[in-house]
Motif scaffolding. Structure first.
Motif, short mmCIF file in Angstrom:
data_model
loop_
_atom_site.label_atom_id
_atom_site.label_comp_id
_atom_site.label_asym_id
_atom_site.label_seq_id
_atom_site.Cartn_x
_atom_site.Cartn_y
_atom_site.Cartn_z
N THR A 215 0.84 -1.21 0.00
CA THR A 215 0.00 0.00 0.00
C THR A 215 0.87 1.25 0.00
O THR A 215 1.74 1.42 0.86
N ILE A 216 0.60 2.14 -0.96
CA ILE A 216 1.34 3.40 -1.05
C ILE A 216 0.88 4.35 0.04
O ILE A 216 -0.32 4.57 0.22
N CYS A 217 1.83 4.88 0.75
CA CYS A 217 1.55 5.82 1.84
C CYS A 217 1.68 7.27 1.38
O CYS A 217 0.85 8.11 1.70
N MET A 218 2.73 7.56 0.60
CA MET A 218 2.97 8.89 0.07
C MET A 218 3.59 8.77 -1.32
O MET A 218 4.13 7.73 -1.68
N GLY A 319 9.85 7.88 -14.28
CA GLY A 319 8.94 7.51 -13.21
C GLY A 319 9.05 8.41 -12.01
O GLY A 319 9.51 9.55 -12.10
N ALA A 320 8.64 7.91 -10.84
CA ALA A 320 8.67 8.70 -9.60
C ALA A 320 8.71 7.75 -8.41
O ALA A 320 8.28 6.59 -8.50
N HIS A 321 9.20 8.26 -7.28
CA HIS A 321 9.25 7.47 -6.06
C HIS A 321 7.89 7.45 -5.35
O HIS A 321 7.15 8.43 -5.40
N VAL A 322 7.63 6.34 -4.69
CA VAL A 322 6.52 6.27 -3.74
C VAL A 322 7.05 5.67 -2.44
O VAL A 322 8.02 4.91 -2.44
N LEU A 323 6.42 6.04 -1.35
CA LEU A 323 6.74 5.50 -0.04
C LEU A 323 5.65 4.50 0.34
O LEU A 323 4.48 4.86 0.40
N MET A 324 6.03 3.26 0.55
CA MET A 324 5.06 2.25 0.97
C MET A 324 4.81 2.38 2.47
O MET A 324 5.62 2.95 3.21
N ALA A 325 3.69 1.85 2.93
CA ALA A 325 3.32 2.01 4.33
C ALA A 325 4.26 1.28 5.28
O ALA A 325 4.33 1.60 6.47
#
Length: 381
Positions: A215-218, A319-325
């Protein structure tokens, strides 16, 4: 000899530039890891993730409506404000969370704890808020070093925003109508707010039934440079709630990273992407997982401060970074499987694929944005 040197420079320069970008991308990833650690430490302390849309309520209110005082930001602070003590910014937190007296020339202003409305600070349209400096402070942890944006007209830029999930409805209202909270608004909000973060409400890790690692957090986002880039300067698409790609026709075909059309008359400075880490506005510190990374931002409503397709974006290649939960940082490519972007998102009162509780219509990308839709993610991303 000069020709040989020129050839060598021509060969080496791209390699040097690539090495520098690789270093900046790694630094960006490390910033996100710090934010992820901060969220986990916050959760350990308070058993909840920080609220997006927080702050004191003003004394004078109109029934259940939001307060109107100009000197109170009344629930307009982002989750990043609460994270300040956890990213080694205790001094800035103390400045924000206590009353502040500012003298400019012959004028002295006294601001309450948590300050003035952040978007009035950024817009600099009101004298009472232009000297409240905490919002203008650049926090290195909230900035991607690959983003060249700096300074005014934006203030305290941010390259990271909380994830609302794969929906649009109530992204700018939370569990409210335009001014008040009622049963229907609450139901509409709960049906749509499917991500790690909502607006004016808090979630906990136990609410993330799909798993913290899935799950993506941010998400990462560009900050606006004033060049009408499709990822930073929103356009208005009245039908975007039913067709997320509604604004794609406004993109310049020969320059697909920029708009062909002029900004909407209500496309204020403070609606520009990444304008202020302290504010709760969608373009500043929120994202959703409808359109894939680096697609256009398209807003609903009569101005461009409303909900819409606020996808992730970056100055990195591809692309781009995401922070997972769970605190892991992943790089999501522009080509991630994202379902059908001509289908409207899940929403209260809809049926079929858009019914509340349905799997995301936006494929793997949408599934990563939802916290409890029970999609099974069995592929690499």
């Amino acid at each position: 000899m000069i020709a040989i040197i020129g050839v060598l420079v021509g060969l080496l320069l791209p390699a040097v530039q690539a090495a520098r970008e690789a270093a900046r991308r790694m630094s960006c990833s490390n910033n996100f890891k710090q934010i992820g650690l901060a969220i986990h430490n916050y959760h350990s302390a308070y058993k909840k993730m920080p609220k997006h849309g927080t702050g004191p309520i003003a004394v004078r209110a109109i029934g259940q409506n939001w307060p109107k005082e100009r000197d109170f930001q009344h629930e307009r602070l982002s989750a990043q404000v609460a994270l300040l003590p956890f990213v080694e910014q205790q001094a800035l937190w103390e400045q924000i969370s206590n009353p502040l007296i500012v003298t400019s020339g012959s004028v002295t202003e006294t601001y309450p704890a948590f300050g003035a409305i952040p978007w009035n600070v950024v817009a600099q349209t009101n004298n009472y808020s232009t000297d409240w400096t905490p919002c203008f402070t650049d926090v290195t942890t909230f900035r991607c070093p690959s983003d060249p944006g700096y300074g005014l007209p934006l203030g305290g830029r941010s390259n990271y925003g909380v994830c609302y999930g794969d929906a649009i409805a109530h992204m700018h209202l939370g569990p409210y109508t335009t001014w008040a909270r009622n049963v229907r608004a609450d139901s509409e909000y709960k049906a749509a707010a499917r991500g790690c973060f909502g607006l004016y409400t808090q979630t906990a890790f136990r609410d993330i039934l799909d798993g913290l690692s899935n799950t993506i957090c941010m998400g990462e986002n560009n900050s606006d440079l004033g060049d009408e880039h499709i990822t930073t300067s929103p356009r208005r698409g009245g039908g975007v709630s039913n067709n997320p790609s509604n604004c794609s026709g406004q993109v310049e075909a020969s320059r697909p990273q920029f708009w062909r059309t002029s900004p909407h008359k209500n496309n204020f400075v403070e609606t520009r992407r990444g304008a202020c880490w302290a504010g709760v506005t969608m373009g500043w510190t929120m994202c959703n997982t409808i359109l894939p990374p680096n697609r256009e931002v398209c807003a609903t409503g009569h101005n461009t401060a409303g909900g819409g397709t606020w996808t992730v974006s970056s100055r990195h290649q591809g692309g781009a970074h995401v922070l997972m939960a769970d605190g892991a940082v992943r790089f999501i490519t522009d080509s991630i499987e994202a379902g059908d972007d001509s289908v409207g998102p899940v929403e209260f009162g809809r049926t079929g694929a858009r019914a509340p509780g349905s799997a995301s219509p936006y494929g793997l990308w949408g599934a990563l944005g939802t916290r409890a839709a029970k999609e099974v993610i069995d592929e690499e991303f």
